[in-house]
Motif scaffolding. Structure first.
Motif, PDB file in Angstrom:
ATOM      1  N   TYR A 198       0.864  -1.186   0.000  1.00 57.69           N
ATOM      2  CA  TYR A 198       0.000   0.000   0.000  1.00 57.69           C
ATOM      3  C   TYR A 198       0.901   1.237   0.000  1.00 57.69           C
ATOM      4  O   TYR A 198       1.748   1.400   0.889  1.00 57.69           O
ATOM      5  N   TRP A 200       1.665   4.802   0.794  1.00 51.94           N
ATOM      6  CA  TRP A 200       1.186   5.801   1.744  1.00 51.94           C
ATOM      7  C   TRP A 200       1.938   7.102   1.493  1.00 51.94           C
ATOM      8  O   TRP A 200       3.125   7.204   1.756  1.00 51.94           O
ATOM      9  N   MET A 204       6.393   6.630   0.856  1.00 54.51           N
ATOM     10  CA  MET A 204       6.359   5.482   1.756  1.00 54.51           C
ATOM     11  C   MET A 204       5.432   4.387   1.221  1.00 54.51           C
ATOM     12  O   MET A 204       4.347   4.667   0.718  1.00 54.51           O
ATOM     13  N   THR A 205       5.902   3.127   1.305  1.00 57.79           N
ATOM     14  CA  THR A 205       5.088   1.977   0.927  1.00 57.79           C
ATOM     15  C   THR A 205       5.066   0.980   2.080  1.00 57.79           C
ATOM     16  O   THR A 205       6.133   0.594   2.589  1.00 57.79           O
ATOM     17  N   LEU A 206       3.872   0.583   2.511  1.00 55.73           N
ATOM     18  CA  LEU A 206       3.717  -0.431   3.543  1.00 55.73           C
ATOM     19  C   LEU A 206       3.553  -1.788   2.859  1.00 55.73           C
ATOM     20  O   LEU A 206       2.803  -1.908   1.891  1.00 55.73           O
ATOM     21  N   GLU A 207       4.241  -2.823   3.362  1.00 58.29           N
ATOM     22  CA  GLU A 207       4.226  -4.125   2.713  1.00 58.29           C
ATOM     23  C   GLU A 207       3.952  -5.244   3.708  1.00 58.29           C
ATOM     24  O   GLU A 207       4.393  -5.187   4.855  1.00 58.29           O
ATOM     25  N   LEU A 233       6.216  -8.058   7.833  1.00 60.18           N
ATOM     26  CA  LEU A 233       5.557  -6.754   7.774  1.00 60.18           C
ATOM     27  C   LEU A 233       6.652  -5.687   7.753  1.00 60.18           C
ATOM     28  O   LEU A 233       7.604  -5.762   8.526  1.00 60.18           O
ATOM     29  N   TYR A 235       8.106  -1.642   5.753  1.00 64.26           N
ATOM     30  CA  TYR A 235       7.842  -0.455   4.927  1.00 64.26           C
ATOM     31  C   TYR A 235       9.073  -0.163   4.092  1.00 64.26           C
ATOM     32  O   TYR A 235      10.185  -0.569   4.408  1.00 64.26           O
ATOM     33  N   TRP A 237      10.942   3.145   2.114  1.00 65.58           N
ATOM     34  CA  TRP A 237      10.969   4.602   2.001  1.00 65.58           C
ATOM     35  C   TRP A 237      11.809   4.955   0.770  1.00 65.58           C
ATOM     36  O   TRP A 237      13.015   4.681   0.736  1.00 65.58           O
TER      37      TRP A 237
END
Length: 239
Positions: A198, A200, A204-207, A233, A235, A237
């Motif tokens: 996702y 953000w 930033m990407t949350l994985e 889990l 992220y 950057w």
């Protein structure tokens, strides 16, 4: 080219080239000869309990320490030739041949002799499809064969990356490996994985990632199955 004037030794020599061989066809070449790791005096401390150069100089001269560093720094060679062709806006096919070789190192101080890898040949074919199942998705099928003094291995992988919504991505992959060692050991491994991302904000990407690794090891006397489940889990950057 990277040349160490203190040791009077070549650290890295690399040549890389690309040739447009026609409409949609690209030929790539890479030759890489280097010390790995890069030659430096601290390499004399590889596999040593005492990792202080100052302490080592109490029993060794500087010339002896530098000679030990040189003896413990192997050479690696890589040659690669590849070709890639774009058939249309959807399909792209390619392949390459690689040759690896890592030299051995002689017995030195507390470190025993290490045998080099010998020539390792890797043959790879790859197909890439864009927008095959949905808009802007990318699918990759890769087949590889490895041949070396110590083992032979065949592998296949299939992956797909799709954009579900503006900020959501879904990655699916399946990998298979079969490796046969000269010692008579046979290893089979199957690894399916799933990753959701996702985005953000702008950077930033949350994985989240989950997968299973099923490994079967066969020897002359027994067969062992090992099942590993993993998740992650995190992220990323981008800046």
């Amino acid at each position: 080219v990277d040349y160490d004037v203190s040791y009077s030794d070549l650290n890295i020599a690399m040549l890389q080239g690309t040739w447009q061989a026609g409409s949609g066809t690209t030929v790539n070449f890479l030759g890489d000869h280097r010390r790995a790791p890069v030659l430096q005096t601290s390499n004399a401390l590889i596999n040593e309990v005492d990792t202080s150069i100052k302490s080592q100089l109490q029993t060794l001269s500087e010339d002896e320490l530098r000679a030990q560093a040189l003896a413990r720094t192997p050479l690696t060679d890589l040659l690669m030739v590849g070709i890639n062709h774009n058939f249309n806006s959807t399909w792209q096919l390619g392949g390459d041949v690689k040759l690896y070789n890592t030299s051995g190192t002689p017995a030195n101080g507390t470190q025993p002799e290490l045998i080099g890898s010998g020539n390792v040949y890797v043959y790879t074919a790859q197909g890439i499809a864009t927008s095959l199942f949905s808009r802007s998705d990318i699918s990759v099928l890769s087949l590889s064969y490895l041949d070396s003094r110590d083992s032979e291995a065949s592998s296949a992988s299939l992956s797909n990356r799709s954009v579900l919504r503006e900020r959501w991505t879904l990655d699916l992959s399946l990998r298979y490996l079969n490796q046969q060692f000269a010692t008579g050991v046979d290893v089979e491994r199957l690894t399916p994985m799933l990753r959701v991302g996702y985005r953000w904000g702008e950077h930033m990407t949350l994985e989240a990632e989950a997968g299973v690794e099923n490994t079967t090891t066969t020897t002359a006397t027994e067969t062992t199955d090992n099942n590993l489940r993993f998740w992650m889990l995190g992220y990323r950057w981008d800046f």
